[in-house]
Design a protein around this motif. Structure first.
Motif, short mmCIF file in Angstrom:
data_model
loop_
_atom_site.label_atom_id
_atom_site.label_comp_id
_atom_site.label_asym_id
_atom_site.label_seq_id
_atom_site.Cartn_x
_atom_site.Cartn_y
_atom_site.Cartn_z
N GLU A 211 0.82 -1.21 0.00
CA GLU A 211 0.00 0.00 0.00
C GLU A 211 0.85 1.26 0.00
OE1 GLU A 211 -3.34 0.24 2.66
OE2 GLU A 211 -3.39 -1.94 2.88
N LEU A 212 2.06 1.18 0.55
CA LEU A 212 2.99 2.31 0.56
C LEU A 212 4.23 1.94 -0.23
CD1 LEU A 212 2.88 3.44 4.31
CD2 LEU A 212 1.64 4.42 2.40
N SER A 213 4.78 2.91 -0.93
CA SER A 213 6.05 2.72 -1.64
C SER A 213 6.93 3.92 -1.36
CB SER A 213 5.81 2.56 -3.15
OG SER A 213 5.17 3.70 -3.68
N ALA A 214 8.24 3.69 -1.25
CA ALA A 214 9.19 4.76 -0.95
C ALA A 214 9.24 5.74 -2.10
CB ALA A 214 10.57 4.16 -0.67
N ASP A 215 9.21 7.03 -1.74
CA ASP A 215 9.30 8.10 -2.74
C ASP A 215 10.23 9.17 -2.19
OD1 ASP A 215 8.87 9.63 -4.94
OD2 ASP A 215 6.97 10.46 -4.26
N GLY A 216 11.54 8.88 -2.22
CA GLY A 216 12.51 9.80 -1.63
C GLY A 216 12.47 9.71 -0.12
N ASN A 217 12.40 10.87 0.54
CA ASN A 217 12.37 10.85 2.01
C ASN A 217 10.95 10.80 2.56
OD1 ASN A 217 11.43 13.40 1.48
ND2 ASN A 217 13.24 14.46 2.23
N ILE A 218 9.94 10.58 1.68
CA ILE A 218 8.57 10.38 2.10
C ILE A 218 8.04 9.12 1.43
CG2 ILE A 218 8.09 12.81 2.54
CD1 ILE A 218 6.80 12.97 -0.19
N VAL A 219 6.77 8.80 1.67
CA VAL A 219 6.16 7.62 1.06
C VAL A 219 4.99 8.03 0.18
CG1 VAL A 219 6.83 5.92 2.80
CG2 VAL A 219 4.78 7.28 3.13
N LYS A 220 4.71 7.20 -0.78
CA LYS A 220 3.61 7.43 -1.70
C LYS A 220 2.54 6.37 -1.46
CE LYS A 220 4.40 6.58 -6.00
NZ LYS A 220 4.94 6.72 -7.37
N VAL A 221 1.30 6.80 -1.38
CA VAL A 221 0.19 5.88 -1.14
C VAL A 221 -0.28 5.35 -2.49
CG1 VAL A 221 -2.11 5.62 -0.16
CG2 VAL A 221 -0.48 7.20 0.89
N ASN A 222 -0.32 4.02 -2.60
CA ASN A 222 -0.81 3.38 -3.82
C ASN A 222 -2.30 3.13 -3.68
OD1 ASN A 222 1.83 3.17 -4.97
ND2 ASN A 222 2.24 1.45 -3.60
N ASN A 223 -3.10 4.00 -4.30
CA ASN A 223 -4.54 3.84 -4.22
C ASN A 223 -5.05 2.92 -5.32
OD1 ASN A 223 -4.43 5.45 -6.50
ND2 ASN A 223 -4.81 7.34 -5.37
N ARG A 224 -6.34 2.75 -5.38
CA ARG A 224 -6.94 1.80 -6.31
C ARG A 224 -7.54 2.51 -7.53
NH1 ARG A 224 -6.90 -0.16 -1.34
NH2 ARG A 224 -6.62 -2.40 -1.02
N HIS A 225 -6.91 3.58 -7.97
CA HIS A 225 -7.35 4.30 -9.15
C HIS A 225 -6.39 4.03 -10.31
CE1 HIS A 225 -10.39 6.59 -6.97
NE2 HIS A 225 -9.49 6.82 -6.02
N GLY A 226 -6.88 4.12 -11.52
CA GLY A 226 -6.02 3.98 -12.68
C GLY A 226 -6.06 2.57 -13.27
N LEU A 228 -4.85 -1.24 -14.30
CA LEU A 228 -4.34 -2.33 -13.48
C LEU A 228 -2.86 -2.58 -13.72
CD1 LEU A 228 -7.19 -4.98 -13.56
CD2 LEU A 228 -6.48 -3.56 -11.65
N GLU A 229 -2.41 -2.43 -14.98
CA GLU A 229 -1.00 -2.72 -15.26
C GLU A 229 -0.06 -1.70 -14.63
OE1 GLU A 229 -2.89 -1.00 -19.07
OE2 GLU A 229 -3.37 -2.50 -17.54
N GLY A 230 -0.60 -0.55 -14.21
CA GLY A 230 0.23 0.43 -13.52
C GLY A 230 0.02 0.47 -12.04
N SER A 231 -0.81 -0.42 -11.52
CA SER A 231 -1.11 -0.42 -10.08
C SER A 231 -0.08 -1.26 -9.33
CB SER A 231 -2.52 -0.96 -9.85
OG SER A 231 -2.76 -1.15 -8.48
N ALA A 232 0.53 -0.68 -8.32
CA ALA A 232 1.50 -1.41 -7.50
C ALA A 232 0.81 -2.50 -6.67
CB ALA A 232 2.26 -0.45 -6.60
N LEU A 233 -0.42 -2.25 -6.26
CA LEU A 233 -1.15 -3.26 -5.49
C LEU A 233 -1.48 -4.46 -6.36
CD1 LEU A 233 -3.61 -1.00 -3.45
CD2 LEU A 233 -1.64 -2.24 -2.58
N TYR A 234 -1.86 -4.24 -7.60
CA TYR A 234 -2.19 -5.34 -8.50
C TYR A 234 -0.94 -6.15 -8.85
CZ TYR A 234 -3.71 -7.80 -12.71
OH TYR A 234 -4.00 -8.77 -13.63
N LEU A 235 0.16 -5.44 -9.06
CA LEU A 235 1.41 -6.16 -9.37
C LEU A 235 1.94 -6.93 -8.17
CD1 LEU A 235 3.19 -3.41 -11.50
CD2 LEU A 235 1.96 -5.43 -12.31
N ALA A 236 1.61 -6.48 -6.96
CA ALA A 236 2.06 -7.19 -5.77
C ALA A 236 1.12 -8.32 -5.38
CB ALA A 236 2.19 -6.20 -4.58
N GLY A 237 0.03 -8.51 -6.13
CA GLY A 237 -0.90 -9.59 -5.84
C GLY A 237 -1.92 -9.28 -4.79
N GLN A 238 -2.13 -8.01 -4.49
CA GLN A 238 -3.07 -7.63 -3.45
C GLN A 238 -4.48 -7.43 -4.00
OE1 GLN A 238 -2.35 -7.54 -0.18
NE2 GLN A 238 -0.31 -8.28 -0.73
N GLU A 239 -4.62 -7.35 -5.30
CA GLU A 239 -5.94 -7.12 -5.91
C GLU A 239 -6.43 -8.39 -6.61
OE1 GLU A 239 -7.90 -4.52 -5.73
OE2 GLU A 239 -6.56 -3.31 -4.52
#
Length: 239
Positions: A211-226, A228-239
């Motif tokens: 659900e979170l991915s490193a984005d420099g010194n902060i984190v980026k929230v991977n939401n369920r918009h957009g 599927l091939e660009g979704s980090a959650l889908y690629l990680a098998g969470q969807e």
């Protein structure tokens, strides 16, 4: 016998100038409390001196978010104004202690307040005959002499993130920087991961599930918009 007469000096060709002295800068106890409205630099308020603090992030500011889990804050406990000179002095003191103990790549300091409030002073003359030259309290609206930050109770002034092993050095560095400010401040150890808004246990869990991915010194929230091939959650098998 009359004493020898002293030669008379001729002062007719001499010119005497009257020296004037201006008062030095006022101590900041005159401006410590918030008693007026915010007064910022604008097209109506020109000629404001530059702020003394120019750097707000010091140290390994590009370090990944996973590298520095520990974070501590210097929190103000009074409603007051803090000058840009005091903020710069605190930043230098904290940075110097951490450089000597942890190393310049082992921490990240962030100053959390910015000095935007303009400080004014009605400059008076303090010389011989100043009462004839000065106008007293007529037209007493002062000229800008500096800037300060308006802070509230519970507002963080400075934050430091580092490794867990550096905790005592970070606390000591913030304690030394605390003496540069008037009033009362508190040092708080945060329960969150670095400069993020997530508690440690929740951060680790969300990072594992994608659900979170490193984005420099902060984190980026991977939401369920957009897509599927660009979704980090889908690629990680969470969807």
């Amino acid at each position: 016998i009359d004493p020898p007469s002293q030669p008379q000096q001729d002062f007719s060709s001499c010119h005497f100038t009257k020296t004037t002295f201006k008062m030095g800068r006022r101590p900041f106890r005159c401006y410590r409390y918030q008693k007026n409205k915010p007064y910022i630099k604008s097209r109506y308020c020109r000629g404001v001196p530059e702020s003394k603090i120019k750097i707000y992030d010091v140290g390994a500011k590009k370090a990944p978010v996973d590298l520095f889990p520990f974070v501590a804050h210097l929190v103000c406990d009074e409603k007051q104004q803090i000058s840009s000179e005091a903020l710069e002095a605190c930043r230098i003191a904290v940075n110097k202690h951490l450089t000597n103990t942890v190393g310049k790549d082992g921490y990240h300091i962030r100053v959390r307040v910015h000095p935007y409030h303009v400080i004014r002073a009605n400059k008076m003359l303090s010389c011989a005959g100043a009462d004839r030259l000065s106008s007293g309290m007529r037209h007493s609206y002062g000229k800008p002499i500096g800037v300060a930050a308006r802070v509230d109770i519970g507002q963080p002034l400075l934050s430091v993130r580092a490794k867990d092993a550096s905790e005592p050095h970070v606390i000591e560095a913030i304690r030394r920087g605390k003496f540069k400010f008037a009033g009362r401040q508190k040092i708080l150890k945060s329960l969150k991961w670095g400069f993020t808004c997530y508690p440690r246990a929740q951060y680790v869990q969300m990072r594992k599930c994608g659900e979170l991915s490193a984005d420099g010194n902060i984190v980026k929230v991977n939401n369920r918009h957009g897509r599927l091939e660009g979704s980090a959650l889908y690629l990680a098998g969470q969807e």
